[in-house]
Structures are given as structure tokens and as C-alpha cells.
Scaffold this motif. Structure first.
Motif, mmCIF file in Angstrom:
data_model
loop_
_atom_site.group_PDB
_atom_site.id
_atom_site.type_symbol
_atom_site.label_atom_id
_atom_site.label_comp_id
_atom_site.label_asym_id
_atom_site.label_seq_id
_atom_site.Cartn_x
_atom_site.Cartn_y
_atom_site.Cartn_z
ATOM 1 N N HIS A 173 0.837 -1.222 -0.066
ATOM 2 C CA HIS A 173 -0.326 -0.232 0.006
ATOM 3 C C HIS A 173 0.660 1.387 -0.014
ATOM 4 O O HIS A 173 2.236 1.225 0.343
ATOM 5 N N VAL A 174 0.230 2.717 -0.215
ATOM 6 C CA VAL A 174 1.162 3.792 0.487
ATOM 7 C C VAL A 174 1.191 4.315 1.184
ATOM 8 O O VAL A 174 0.391 3.442 2.149
ATOM 9 N N LYS A 175 1.989 5.245 1.396
ATOM 10 C CA LYS A 175 2.023 5.659 3.122
ATOM 11 C C LYS A 175 0.799 6.284 3.118
ATOM 12 O O LYS A 175 0.653 7.351 3.490
ATOM 13 N N GLN A 191 -3.562 -14.269 7.804
ATOM 14 C CA GLN A 191 -2.981 -14.756 9.224
ATOM 15 C C GLN A 191 -3.972 -15.592 9.983
ATOM 16 O O GLN A 191 -3.595 -16.737 10.835
ATOM 17 N N GLU A 192 -5.000 -15.236 10.407
ATOM 18 C CA GLU A 192 -5.779 -16.350 11.152
ATOM 19 C C GLU A 192 -6.780 -17.914 10.143
ATOM 20 O O GLU A 192 -6.217 -18.700 11.288
ATOM 21 N N ALA A 193 -6.198 -17.301 9.566
ATOM 22 C CA ALA A 193 -6.007 -18.248 8.188
ATOM 23 C C ALA A 193 -5.215 -19.464 8.241
ATOM 24 O O ALA A 193 -5.165 -20.342 7.466
ATOM 25 N N GLY A 194 -3.809 -18.908 8.979
ATOM 26 C CA GLY A 194 -2.882 -20.194 8.934
ATOM 27 C C GLY A 194 -1.857 -19.025 7.769
ATOM 28 O O GLY A 194 -0.734 -19.985 7.693
ATOM 29 N N LEU A 195 -1.981 -18.829 7.094
ATOM 30 C CA LEU A 195 -1.095 -17.389 6.400
ATOM 31 C C LEU A 195 0.367 -16.962 7.035
ATOM 32 O O LEU A 195 -0.140 -16.360 7.549
ATOM 33 N N ILE A 196 0.775 -16.965 6.231
ATOM 34 C CA ILE A 196 2.494 -16.044 6.531
ATOM 35 C C ILE A 196 2.832 -15.213 5.761
ATOM 36 O O ILE A 196 2.276 -14.931 4.273
ATOM 37 N N THR A 197 2.488 -13.623 6.337
ATOM 38 C CA THR A 197 2.298 -12.383 5.515
ATOM 39 C C THR A 197 3.712 -11.417 6.146
ATOM 40 O O THR A 197 4.097 -11.742 7.146
ATOM 41 N N GLN A 198 3.981 -10.719 4.360
ATOM 42 C CA GLN A 198 4.890 -9.562 4.991
ATOM 43 C C GLN A 198 4.145 -7.864 4.082
ATOM 44 O O GLN A 198 3.868 -8.277 3.271
ATOM 45 N N GLY A 199 4.472 -6.972 5.178
ATOM 46 C CA GLY A 199 3.881 -6.204 4.749
ATOM 47 C C GLY A 199 5.245 -5.468 3.333
ATOM 48 O O GLY A 199 6.209 -5.286 4.146
ATOM 49 N N ILE A 200 4.975 -4.476 2.641
ATOM 50 C CA ILE A 200 6.161 -3.864 2.333
ATOM 51 C C ILE A 200 5.284 -2.296 1.405
ATOM 52 O O ILE A 200 3.288 -2.611 0.926
ATOM 53 N N HIS A 201 5.761 -1.285 1.668
ATOM 54 C CA HIS A 201 5.496 -0.206 0.481
ATOM 55 C C HIS A 201 5.562 -0.335 -0.332
ATOM 56 O O HIS A 201 6.822 -1.379 -1.352
ATOM 57 N N ALA A 211 17.533 -11.466 -12.824
ATOM 58 C CA ALA A 211 15.863 -12.361 -12.821
ATOM 59 C C ALA A 211 14.661 -12.168 -13.394
ATOM 60 O O ALA A 211 13.982 -12.888 -13.703
ATOM 61 N N ARG A 212 14.249 -10.862 -13.197
ATOM 62 C CA ARG A 212 13.570 -10.702 -14.058
ATOM 63 C C ARG A 212 12.043 -11.100 -12.962
ATOM 64 O O ARG A 212 10.914 -11.753 -13.476
ATOM 65 N N ARG A 213 12.177 -10.635 -11.917
ATOM 66 C CA ARG A 213 11.059 -10.863 -11.067
ATOM 67 C C ARG A 213 11.229 -9.312 -10.032
ATOM 68 O O ARG A 213 12.055 -8.920 -9.742
ATOM 69 N N PHE A 214 9.850 -8.975 -9.609
ATOM 70 C CA PHE A 214 9.674 -8.607 -8.496
ATOM 71 C C PHE A 214 10.129 -9.335 -7.444
ATOM 72 O O PHE A 214 10.318 -10.271 -6.616
ATOM 73 N N VAL A 215 10.740 -8.121 -6.101
ATOM 74 C CA VAL A 215 11.727 -8.493 -4.955
ATOM 75 C C VAL A 215 11.374 -7.846 -3.228
ATOM 76 O O VAL A 215 10.986 -6.865 -4.257
ATOM 77 N N ASP A 216 10.752 -8.441 -2.385
ATOM 78 C CA ASP A 216 11.164 -7.217 -1.385
ATOM 79 C C ASP A 216 12.107 -6.584 -0.975
ATOM 80 O O ASP A 216 12.890 -6.709 -1.946
ATOM 81 N N MET A 217 12.563 -6.149 -0.299
ATOM 82 C CA MET A 217 13.494 -5.788 0.922
ATOM 83 C C MET A 217 14.937 -6.247 1.286
ATOM 84 O O MET A 217 15.443 -5.970 1.390
ATOM 85 N N ARG A 223 5.700 -13.441 -5.005
ATOM 86 C CA ARG A 223 4.896 -15.071 -5.665
ATOM 87 C C ARG A 223 3.787 -14.067 -5.602
ATOM 88 O O ARG A 223 3.035 -14.052 -6.754
ATOM 89 N N THR A 224 2.564 -13.858 -4.113
ATOM 90 C CA THR A 224 1.869 -13.857 -3.687
ATOM 91 C C THR A 224 1.291 -12.042 -3.696
ATOM 92 O O THR A 224 2.410 -12.018 -2.334
ATOM 93 N N ILE A 225 0.675 -10.732 -3.693
ATOM 94 C CA ILE A 225 0.636 -10.633 -3.054
ATOM 95 C C ILE A 225 -0.372 -9.296 -3.245
ATOM 96 O O ILE A 225 -1.375 -9.757 -4.553
ATOM 97 N N PHE A 226 -1.288 -8.781 -2.558
ATOM 98 C CA PHE A 226 -2.891 -8.045 -2.021
ATOM 99 C C PHE A 226 -1.348 -6.477 -2.468
ATOM 100 O O PHE A 226 -0.659 -6.429 -1.549
ATOM 101 N N LYS A 227 -2.760 -5.709 -3.535
ATOM 102 C CA LYS A 227 -2.211 -4.995 -3.283
ATOM 103 C C LYS A 227 -2.827 -3.633 -3.021
ATOM 104 O O LYS A 227 -4.704 -4.138 -4.050
ATOM 105 N N LEU A 228 -2.903 -2.534 -2.388
ATOM 106 C CA LEU A 228 -4.261 -1.803 -2.218
ATOM 107 C C LEU A 228 -3.627 -0.173 -3.266
ATOM 108 O O LEU A 228 -3.122 0.145 -2.133
ATOM 109 N N TYR A 229 -3.842 -0.651 -3.931
ATOM 110 C CA TYR A 229 -3.327 0.557 -5.278
ATOM 111 C C TYR A 229 -3.355 -0.055 -6.476
ATOM 112 O O TYR A 229 -3.673 -0.607 -6.972
#
Length: 379
Positions: A173-175, A191-201, A211-217, A223-229
Motif C-alpha cells: 500500500h502507499v504510506k 494470518q487467522e487462516a494460517g498464512l504467513i504475511t509480509q508488509g511492504i510499501h 532474474a526478471r522478477r519483483f523482489v521485496d526489501m 510471488r503472491t501479493i495483495f495490493k491496495l493500489y
């Protein structure tokens, strides 16, 4: 449908802040407004639920029509995104949620104003805060609200069914405080459903050109990302071309085909496919001569920006930076007026089914970022 005035809880600020609604006041005025509530009957709630489910089904048919008949340009969809939209539609990747905005007076059928199918907010107040308000103030009443449970159920299905491409599930998401709390709620349900999550702006997402791929910090692949964007913002940016080129390698939630439904260009398509449907308002890409009163909306916009309303008092306009892609003209909806308060219902769709609603009310005819969230109940 009634608007009932009552005194707010003395300590309402600390209570809603504890639930994540730290943005409860805007410009010194309450955004969360519990000095009133809306009361519905069970019949009215059934009608809202049925209309929401019917509208979602019609929107899916409209999306298929757009794809089959190559009508992307009418929705303001860039040509570069069409292949990814088609591939996403055929692959049926996970779709989590959306929110219909409805005009409703408790007597006439609910009317669709638009579908916030890609990046809807007001989730914290709808799913959690108004429910806790109900438990404290009216424990014997009910509320159209199983939003939290619906989200947990959907995440559980995605996890146990093996539908997700990888772990952790990233959330971006944005700041913005509101966006942060919206995403925090979604992460909590995952997380209640048992998933491991990671936040990133959103600005922290990197591109590994080798490698032609998106990466985190941590330089780990996303590979799987929810985007509020919004998709229309994402694909217009420099790295948007990579999101389109590598679409099959990343599981975006919401998927890019949701762009078809978040564009208000879907409104004329719906009216064409389902003319005079009781839950639709007449809509066209250009103004119909027979349409005496209307709302002119940008194909893509946020918080009621760049809207023009023509009614019996004349023209009302809102400012903003949207409208470059074009506009639609929609027949003016009959929004009820409760002593100067004009409510619009936000009916939430989780995994394709209606699971709850929130009410936002405005002093004027346009719902914007100053519109108040008011709790509801039914008996």
C-alpha cells in the motif's frame, strides 16, 4: 429505513482507536459518527443482499462481454493491459473482495452507483468497529456484517486448496494511515487462516532485472501479493510494463481483470445488457438527450472527485485531478435526505457473495472523503 439520533459513547474515541480506527476525525469533524445510526428491517437487508449478489453476477457477465467484443477502449483500459486482462480472466486467479455503492431508501429497489472492485476502503469501520459498537449499544439487535468471517473463509480456502503461488503473502500500500489499517485488517484475517504475511510499501517493491522478477526489501521474490493500489495507477508507472510482462509469474490480488469492473465505463455496458433492470441506473458514455438530471463521472476517480451533478437546483461540481480517460453519464439516483444527511450504502462482496455493509452519509449530493461513516443495525 430510519436514521435514529442518540448520544455517542463518552469514550468512543479511545474505543475505536483500539480497534484500528485512528483516523476517526477529519478536519476536526468526526468521520466515525455514532451520534446516529441507521435502522433497517430484515426484509430490507434481504433486499440489499439479493441486489448485491445480482449486481455482482451481472458485472461478471458484463466483463465477459467486454472481452468477447473487444470493448476495452470504452472503459479507458490501455491497450498494453489487454493481454494480461484476458489471461487473468481465463486463469481465474484468486479474487478477494469488492464494494458496491448503492442508493437505497428502504422502499424502492437498491440502485447501483458504482462498483469499487479493485481497491475498496472503509473496511475497518465496516467489518470491526460498527460490530463492536452494536455489541455494546444494542446487543439484542443484529447487523448485516459477516465481513471478517468471509475474509477468513476465503483466505482459508486459498491456503488449503493450494491456490497461492508462494509464501509469504506480501501486502502492499502507499504510506497512508487509512491504507495501512485496511491492509493490517486484511493481513490479520489472512494470518487467522494460517498464512504467513509480509508488509511492504508500494515504493519499496524492487525489480531484479537479471532474474526478471519483483523482489521485496530482503531481495526475496514476490510471488503472491495483495495490493491496495489501483491497477490504472500501477500500469501507468515505469515498472508497470514489468507487471504486465510477468503477469503469469506473480499472483496479484486483486487480479488485473478487476480493472474492468472498477472502471465506471462498465455502467453503460450494464445498462446496454440489462436495460431497465430495477437495480441499475441508466448510463451512457455520452449524455442522452432524454436524461434531464444526471451525474457525470470520470471513468477512473477516487473519493467523489471531478463529479458533476445536474439536478433541479442546477449544477454541482467537485474538484480533482481525474477525467483524462473520459466520463460516463449516469441518471441521477434518488438519495434519501434525513434532515440534511444523505446516506449511501457500501455493500461488501467477499468471494463473490454479499457479506455485509456500511453506511456513509454526506451533507451534500456527492459522497467524498469528508463523508461520515454511521453504524447500522436491523431488527
Amino acid at each position: 429505513m430510519q436514521r435514529i439520533v442518540l448520544s455517542p459513547r463518552a469514550d468512543w474515541r479511545s474505543k475505536v482507536e483500539a480497534l484500528g480506527l485512528v483516523y476517526h476525525t477529519t478536519d476536526g469533524k468526526p468521520y466515525w459518527n455514532e451520534s446516529a445510526y441507521y435502522r433497517f428491517t430484515s426484509r430490507q437487508i434481504d433486499e440489499i443482499e439479493a441486489a448485491t449478489n445480482a449486481l455482482h453476477a451481472m458485472c461478471l457477465e458484463a466483463a465477459q462481454h467486454v472481452i468477447d467484443h473487444d470493448r476495452f477502449a470504452e472503459l479507458g483500459v490501455p491497450a498494453a493491459a489487454i493481454d494480461a486482462i484476458k489471461a487473468s480472466w481465463e486463469a481465474e486467479p484468486p479474487s478477494l473482495y469488492g464494494r458496491f455503492d448503492l442508493a437505497y431508501d428502504g422502499v424502492s429497489p437498491p440502485k447501483m452507483l458504482e462498483y469499487n472492485a479493485d481497491t475498496p476502503t472503509s473496511l475497518v469501520e465496516a467489518a470491526v468497529v460498527q460490530w463492536r459498537w452494536l455489541e455494546e449499544r444494542f446487543p439484542s439487535a443484529d447487523q448485516f456484517n459477516s465481513i471478517w468471517e468471509g475474509l477468513v473463509e476465503k483466505w482459508t480456502e486459498l491456503k488449503t486448496g493450494g491456490y497461492l503461488l508462494g509464501s509469504p503473502v506480501h501486502f502492499t500500500h502507499v504510506k497512508s494511515t487509512e491504507d495501512l489499517m485496511t491492509v493490517t485488517l486484511l493481513r490479520d484475517t489472512a494470518q487467522e487462516a494460517g498464512l504467513i504475511t509480509q508488509g511492504i510499501h508500494i515504493h519499496e517493491i524492487g525489480w531484479d532485472k537479471n532474474a526478471r522478477r519483483f523482489v521485496d526489501m530482503r531481495n526475496q521474490p514476490i510471488r503472491t501479493i495483495f495490493k491496495l493500489y489501483p491497477w490504472e495507477w500501477l500500469i501507468a508507472e515505469t515498472f508497470g510494463q514489468y507487471a504486465l510482462a510477468t503477469y503469469s509469474q506473480v499472483q496479484w490480488i486483486e487480479p488485473i481483470w478487476k480493472l474492468l469492473l472498477s472502471s465506471k465505463g462498465i455502467l453503460p455496458i450494464l445498462w446496454e445488457l440489462y436495460p431497465n433492470h430495477p437495480n441499475l441506473l441508466e448510463a451512457h458514455l455520452g449524455r442522452s438527450r432524454e436524461m434531464r438530471y444526471y451525474v457525470k463521472k470520470p471513468l477512473f476517480s477516487r473519493e467523489g472527485a471531478n463529479v458533476t451533478i445536474k439536478d433541479d437546483t442546477g449544477l454541482t461540481r467537485s474538484e480533482g485531478n481525474y477525467g483524462e480517460e473520459g466520463y460516463v453519464f449516469q441518471a441521477l439516483a434518488a438519495i434519501p435526505n434525513f434532515d440534511g444527511n444523505r446516506p449511501v450504502l457500501g455493500s461488501w462482496v467477499i468471494d463473490g457473495a454479499a457479506r455485509g455493509m456500511g453506511v456513509r452519509e454526506s451533507d451534500g449530493p456527492i459522497t467524498d472523503n469528508l463523508s461520515r461513516f454511521v453504524p447500522h443495525l436491523f431488527e
